[in-house]
Design a protein around this motif. Structure first.
Motif, PDB file in Angstrom:
ATOM      1  N   GLU A 172       0.827  -1.211   0.000  1.00  0.00           N
ATOM      2  CA  GLU A 172       0.000   0.000   0.000  1.00  0.00           C
ATOM      3  C   GLU A 172       0.858   1.257   0.000  1.00  0.00           C
ATOM      4  OE1 GLU A 172      -3.931  -1.752   2.344  1.00  0.00           O
ATOM      5  OE2 GLU A 172      -2.289  -0.844   3.478  1.00  0.00           O
ATOM      6  N   LEU A 200       2.295   1.726  -3.481  1.00  0.00           N
ATOM      7  CA  LEU A 200       1.294   2.204  -4.436  1.00  0.00           C
ATOM      8  C   LEU A 200       0.997   3.689  -4.246  1.00  0.00           C
ATOM      9  CD1 LEU A 200      -1.115  -0.859  -4.334  1.00  0.00           C
ATOM     10  CD2 LEU A 200       0.114  -0.046  -6.349  1.00  0.00           C
ATOM     11  N   ARG A 201       1.181   4.188  -3.044  1.00  0.00           N
ATOM     12  CA  ARG A 201       1.007   5.628  -2.805  1.00  0.00           C
ATOM     13  C   ARG A 201       2.187   6.441  -3.330  1.00  0.00           C
ATOM     14  NH1 ARG A 201      -1.394   3.764   2.152  1.00  0.00           N
ATOM     15  NH2 ARG A 201       0.618   3.874   3.241  1.00  0.00           N
ATOM     16  N   ARG A 241       0.224   7.660  -9.792  1.00  0.00           N
ATOM     17  CA  ARG A 241      -0.401   6.559  -9.070  1.00  0.00           C
ATOM     18  C   ARG A 241      -1.225   5.713 -10.028  1.00  0.00           C
ATOM     19  NH1 ARG A 241      -2.639   7.877  -3.057  1.00  0.00           N
ATOM     20  NH2 ARG A 241      -3.280   5.689  -3.332  1.00  0.00           N
ATOM     21  N   LEU A 242      -1.406   4.443  -9.669  1.00  0.00           N
ATOM     22  CA  LEU A 242      -2.167   3.533 -10.515  1.00  0.00           C
ATOM     23  C   LEU A 242      -3.587   4.045 -10.723  1.00  0.00           C
ATOM     24  CD1 LEU A 242      -2.505   0.918 -12.091  1.00  0.00           C
ATOM     25  CD2 LEU A 242      -2.875  -0.278  -9.922  1.00  0.00           C
ATOM     26  N   ARG A 243      -4.190   4.636  -9.721  1.00  0.00           N
ATOM     27  CA  ARG A 243      -5.553   5.149  -9.862  1.00  0.00           C
ATOM     28  C   ARG A 243      -5.625   6.232 -10.934  1.00  0.00           C
ATOM     29  NH1 ARG A 243      -7.017   7.392  -4.058  1.00  0.00           N
ATOM     30  NH2 ARG A 243      -6.361   5.243  -3.587  1.00  0.00           N
ATOM     31  N   ASP A 244      -4.535   6.977 -11.103  1.00  0.00           N
ATOM     32  CA  ASP A 244      -4.500   8.000 -12.141  1.00  0.00           C
ATOM     33  C   ASP A 244      -4.191   7.410 -13.515  1.00  0.00           C
ATOM     34  OD1 ASP A 244      -4.993  10.116 -10.298  1.00  0.00           O
ATOM     35  OD2 ASP A 244      -2.887  10.019  -9.671  1.00  0.00           O
ATOM     36  N   VAL A 263      -4.008  -3.441  -5.006  1.00  0.00           N
ATOM     37  CA  VAL A 263      -4.043  -3.059  -6.423  1.00  0.00           C
ATOM     38  C   VAL A 263      -5.484  -2.813  -6.858  1.00  0.00           C
ATOM     39  CG1 VAL A 263      -3.672  -3.933  -8.779  1.00  0.00           C
ATOM     40  CG2 VAL A 263      -1.871  -4.167  -7.050  1.00  0.00           C
ATOM     41  N   ASP A 267      -7.911  -1.940  -4.929  1.00  0.00           N
ATOM     42  CA  ASP A 267      -8.357  -0.705  -4.289  1.00  0.00           C
ATOM     43  C   ASP A 267      -8.006   0.502  -5.156  1.00  0.00           C
ATOM     44  OD1 ASP A 267      -9.353  -2.120  -2.137  1.00  0.00           O
ATOM     45  OD2 ASP A 267      -7.676  -1.642  -0.792  1.00  0.00           O
ATOM     46  N   GLU A 268      -6.805   0.495  -5.725  1.00  0.00           N
ATOM     47  CA  GLU A 268      -6.395   1.590  -6.612  1.00  0.00           C
ATOM     48  C   GLU A 268      -7.265   1.634  -7.867  1.00  0.00           C
ATOM     49  OE1 GLU A 268      -3.451   4.025  -6.639  1.00  0.00           O
ATOM     50  OE2 GLU A 268      -4.228   3.745  -4.601  1.00  0.00           O
ATOM     51  N   ALA A 305     -10.604   2.996  -7.052  1.00  0.00           N
ATOM     52  CA  ALA A 305     -10.524   4.450  -6.886  1.00  0.00           C
ATOM     53  C   ALA A 305     -10.495   5.167  -8.230  1.00  0.00           C
ATOM     54  CB  ALA A 305      -9.285   4.818  -6.071  1.00  0.00           C
ATOM     55  N   SER A 312       6.773   0.037  -7.010  1.00  0.00           N
ATOM     56  CA  SER A 312       5.678   0.154  -7.968  1.00  0.00           C
ATOM     57  C   SER A 312       5.982   1.268  -8.964  1.00  0.00           C
ATOM     58  CB  SER A 312       4.370   0.484  -7.248  1.00  0.00           C
ATOM     59  OG  SER A 312       4.036  -0.506  -6.321  1.00  0.00           O
TER      60      SER A 312
END
Length: 440
Positions: free
Chosen positions: A57, A60-61, A68-71, A99, A101-102, A105, A259
């Motif tokens: 986690e 990933l931040r 970030r993966l969410r982006d 992963v 969770d990202e 998001a 990551s």
């Protein structure tokens, strides 16, 4: 962590060193005279702090070289997450929830995610194996498990490696690869681009890439191995948007995670691996006792070869490697098996590779090259006749094998043999620091 007396790793009295070695789902005990033991090689004494999901986690931040993966995934209609099969110790069930969770998001739903098992040349996974791999996400994600509908061709690398990727992976809007970084005997290290090539590629591509293993620069611990660079060239052609690569301790806990960019993050993980598992040695051994650490990394002789390859560095010419691994699934690969069983001598296998490079045969030749320098005593669940057909000597227990090896070396050398024990031989890389004493 590399001292002999570590609790749970092996302990010593004034006279003996006691070690438990993994073989399949069990262990075998070994007792050695303390005066003969160079060391019981374990990871270096490095403190990482947190372990497991917390480490993932945090990584990933704070990705390396990418947003970030969410982006990265925001607005995408489909995401392919590539992960390892059960022959690798990667704890996918630990990595997958953070992963996902990202991805959640980013607005990505579970039904938009495909989990591709990076089989390479390995067999598809059973349902029980998929359940173990996926953990809480078993049954929630679509899975690609050796049942692809076709391939997408991207061209060839400058080395001439064809870049053909499974159609379902190629068509995803975003590709994310999970992996663990450990030493690899000709790609230098695992992780990074290896999820794409060979993970979701073709036998022909793997064979073309692996043919570079004969290059002297293709060896464990070289981040710029020509095999690795070819893999990364192929990966750039395909596109790999994000990786999550972890380093595991000897108990298979995640102790580090990198990551982000598939080259920069992988190299970062490699440097952390070196801190943990790059072990300097200043003396060669007459007898090397090596295990992969048990299941799942010793399912077959094909996989067990990785520990054997690390053990070749410290063994003296004319010495003995006692190789410990269950090999419950046999030799593990058809070409590997055929090349080993059809040959009359180890030299025949090496000569075969010089005439014809073939995937599977390359590992047979790697084993044969070691056999030209040292004897291999194999403690496994294989039939004795099959072991002998592979030019190795079968033993029922590691204690029996080591006692025999020490007796034979004592006769040969006229002195007490020196012994190195590698309980996690696929992970720990002996870095030899013995000037003027290189093996042939």
């Amino acid at each position: 962590m590399r001292t002999i007396g570590d609790e749970g790793r092996g302990h010593s009295s004034a006279q003996t060193v006691e070690v438990d070695l993994g073989i399949g789902e069990r262990t075998q005990h070994l007792s050695l005279p303390a005066a003969s033991v160079i060391e019981v090689m374990h990871a270096n004494d490095v403190t990482f702090g947190a372990t497991g999901r917390t480490v993932v986690e945090e990584s990933l931040r704070n990705p390396i070289g990418t947003p970030r993966l969410r982006d990265v995934a925001r607005g995408s209609g489909s995401v392919c997450v590539i992960t390892s099969d059960v022959t690798r110790p990667l704890p996918t069930a630990t990595l997958l929830p953070p992963v996902m969770d990202e991805l959640h998001a980013a607005g990505v739903r579970d039904d938009q995610v495909l989990l591709a098992i990076a089989l390479g040349s390995h067999r598809p996974q059973t349902e029980d194996e998929l359940r173990r791999i996926m953990g809480e996400y078993y049954g929630r994600l679509r899975v690609l498990n050796g049942d692809s509908k076709g391939l997408v061709h991207y061209g060839t690398t400058s080395h001439g490696t064809p870049v053909d990727i499974l159609e379902e992976v190629a068509h995803a809007d975003v590709r994310v690869a999970l992996g663990n970084v450990e030493y690899h005997y000709f790609a230098g290290y695992s992780g990074g681009a290896k999820a794409i090539m060979p993970g979701v590629s073709t036998f022909e591509a793997i064979q073309a890439n692996h043919s570079m293993m004969v290059d002297p620069a293709a060896h464990s611990g070289n981040m710029e191995s020509p095999v690795r660079l070819d893999l990364e060239e192929a990966c750039r052609m395909v596109g790999l948007d994000f990786i999550v690569n972890v380093v595991l301790d000897e108990e298979r806990n995640v102790v580090y995670c990198a990551s982000g960019d598939f080259v920069r993050a992988q190299r970062d993980a490699c440097r952390q691996l070196d801190r943990l598992y790059g072990c300097e040695l200043h003396e060669r051994a007459d007898v090397v006792v090596v295990s992969q650490g048990g299941a799942p990394k010793d399912l077959n002789l094909y996989q067990l070869q990785k520990a054997l390859d690390n053990a070749k560095h410290p063994v003296r010419d004319g010495g003995v490697i006692v190789l410990v691994g269950s090999c419950a699934e046999g030799l593990g690969q058809q070409t590997f098996e055929r090349w080993m069983l059809e040959a009359n001598t180890p030299q025949d296998v090496v000569d075969h590779l010089r005439r014809e490079f073939k995937l599977g045969g390359h590992k047979a030749a790697a084993v044969a090259q070691i056999l030209l320098r040292a004897s291999i005593y194999l403690v496994s669940d294989l039939p004795d006749d099959l072991v002998r057909s592979c030019f190795m000597t079968p033993f029922p227990t590691v204690q029996n094998a080591v006692d025999t090896a020490m007796r034979e070396q004592r006769k040969r050398l006229g002195r007490e043999p020196r012994v190195l024990v590698m309980p996690h031989g696929g992970s720990t890389l002996p870095l030899m620091r013995v000037p003027g004493d290189e093996p042939k």
